[in-house]
Write an enzyme that holds these catalytic residues in place. Sequence first.
Site, PDB file in Angstrom:
ATOM      1  N   GLU A 146       0.813  -1.223   0.000  1.00  0.00           N
ATOM      2  CA  GLU A 146       0.000   0.000   0.000  1.00  0.00           C
ATOM      3  C   GLU A 146       0.844   1.270   0.000  1.00  0.00           C
ATOM      4  O   GLU A 146       0.574   2.205  -0.747  1.00  0.00           O
ATOM      5  CB  GLU A 146      -0.977   0.008   1.179  1.00  0.00           C
ATOM      6  CG  GLU A 146      -2.179  -0.909   0.994  1.00  0.00           C
ATOM      7  CD  GLU A 146      -1.899  -2.354   1.378  1.00  0.00           C
ATOM      8  OE1 GLU A 146      -0.780  -2.631   1.860  1.00  0.00           O
ATOM      9  OE2 GLU A 146      -2.793  -3.206   1.201  1.00  0.00           O
ATOM     10  N   HIS A 161     -10.362  -5.167   9.972  1.00  0.00           N
ATOM     11  CA  HIS A 161     -11.020  -4.825   8.703  1.00  0.00           C
ATOM     12  C   HIS A 161     -12.250  -3.943   8.951  1.00  0.00           C
ATOM     13  O   HIS A 161     -13.104  -3.837   8.092  1.00  0.00           O
ATOM     14  CB  HIS A 161     -11.457  -6.085   7.949  1.00  0.00           C
ATOM     15  CG  HIS A 161     -10.378  -6.701   7.107  1.00  0.00           C
ATOM     16  ND1 HIS A 161      -9.237  -7.236   7.648  1.00  0.00           N
ATOM     17  CD2 HIS A 161     -10.258  -6.853   5.770  1.00  0.00           C
ATOM     18  CE1 HIS A 161      -8.464  -7.717   6.670  1.00  0.00           C
ATOM     19  NE2 HIS A 161      -9.057  -7.480   5.514  1.00  0.00           N
TER      20      HIS A 161
END
Lengths: 326, 330
Positions: free
Chosen positions: A60, A129
């Site tokens: 990322e 998450h």
Amino acid sequence: MAVMMYWEALQRAQDEEMTRDPLVIVMGEDVGVAGGTYKATKGLYDKYGAERVIDTPISENGFTGLAIGASFIGVRPVIEIMSVNFAWLAMDQIFNSAAKVRYMSGGQLTAPVVIRSPGGTAHQLGAQHSARMEKVFMGIAGLRVVTPSTPKQAYGMLKAAIRCNDPVFINEHELMYNMKGEVPDGDYFHPLEGSEVARPGRDVTLFGYNISVHWCLEAAEFLATHHGIDCEVVDLFTLSPLDRAGIKASVSKTHRAVIAEEAEAPVGVGSEVIAIINEECFFELDAAPLRVSAKNVPIPYNHKLEKAAIPSAKDVVHAVLKMFGK
Amino acid sequence: MTPANKKRVLREMLFARRFEERCYEAYVERKIGGFLHLYPGQEACAQGVMEAARPGHDYVITGYRDHIHAIKCGADPKAVMAELYGKETGSSKGRGGSMHIFDVEHHFMGGYALVGGPFPLAAGIAKGLKMKGSDAISICFLGDAANNQGTFHESLNMAKVWNLPVLYVCENNLYGIGTRIDRSTAVVDQYKRVCGYDIPAAQVDGQDVEVVYQAAKTAVDHVRSGKGPYFLELMTYRYRGHSMSDSNAYRAKDEERMWGKRDPIIILRDRLVDAGEISLDDYKAMDTEILHQIESEIIKFAEESPEPSVDELEKYVLADNDPYVRGGVR
């Protein structure tokens, strides 16, 4: 006006902008061949090819930095970060490079990247998450933060963000990609600053953004029907900069405010809106403003615990009734 | 390199040395604030690579030890010094400082102060150049210690997968801040770490500018011809501490003496003297002329320039009057 789903609105915005400008590219994990985790890039790989619809490695910070570097010389990248939880890894490049480069170069360089990411709590995805991170992004000078609550906003904000010369973070929500709504047929550019009255009312302002706008609308309907309380709902579609004038106008009209956010209360949208109310229109208030926020816990897996951690329309109703002494 | 080029290169490296030494003095005089990372000892690195590249055409990005890299790209040394003085005439209008020199007109894309931050930015610039069909390449200068950041590995991987025109130059000065490389890094030879990404790499003497130039020429040609990324490791040494706040107590005096004998400027100077291209008197005259230029032009400009206005504190945070911010554009 065509009725389409939120993900279709995002897909259409990217498709149109990629057709218009060959320097618009899309990057992220599984955005290409797989068509995107939430289908927002469906079909783009076949239409524009691997050079412009880029399946990235799971890196990322690396691919976000790469997109920022490309934007320095005129490329217009749209980065999809699969879950906002993974954006923590890219914070270095978002904050230290994208948000600061215009300032620290004395205006010579700018990073016109768009970073899209779902940042809500979905269903039992567990602590890593399910985080909401908009509070983190909105505190950084040099970064615009918007959060669309409807397919129309999703379409118009993404189009505007791609063309805007500033870095823009678009906070989406896992549970909203299949939401349906009307989207204008031609090019439509939604403002990247401001707020809008989603429902006018007289007695109290319910401030929401993204998914919490819908809790506020549901609560307003219930309160009107069962308690005769006429709520105004203000959609704070821009979290940075927050719309001081819009907040002031509504509170000056209703004299009461409840802020609904899916995130935990500390250092959040609610705290910031209340601070703005204090600064702009404290003496208009007839009651102390209230926050409806998540419990300050990592989001649990168990469905009952998860539900208890996250607020809902019912919590907004309770807050309003408490404010009116009912 | 032709004899004329060598003389110019000698002058430019000596200029870089004197410029940085003058920064040191200005810092001690409190004319320069913040952190200041100086380049003496490493001059042949930026010089040799930029001799092989096309300054002002190729895109260069680096870390916080950035003054000389900017100047090698074509930045005006007066604007660089004015930036260190925090003046409105500085290369970043006094908003950046020593660690954030920018000169986008000359394709110097900035100094960045997060170690390893420029790795992916350089790959991104390369991606943009490739999309635009440009023959320019992206060159990223960083130190050895940056290679222990994740961005090093993430960027090399992406650069190879996407065959990007980027040259990574590792100036290996053997220290990450104050920690010697073998105490922090499992593999001391940095070029060996790159084989994991199937990227061609070389390690050469970073104190001999002609050696650097030859190695950089191979590297630049490789990248410019569309063969993808390249990694060049230059073995070098910085004479001062990591920054001005570093007492430099962690290095053995023997080690410093040994590297002092391999001074990049003296190596080239002696070679030119031995070849009869210049005399020691010519060199001294060159030095005197450089010192005079720094004092009478560069320092004078920085001293006399105005500071930024506080009224413009919030300028450059976001784009001014961007039409898409307010919406309603058709």
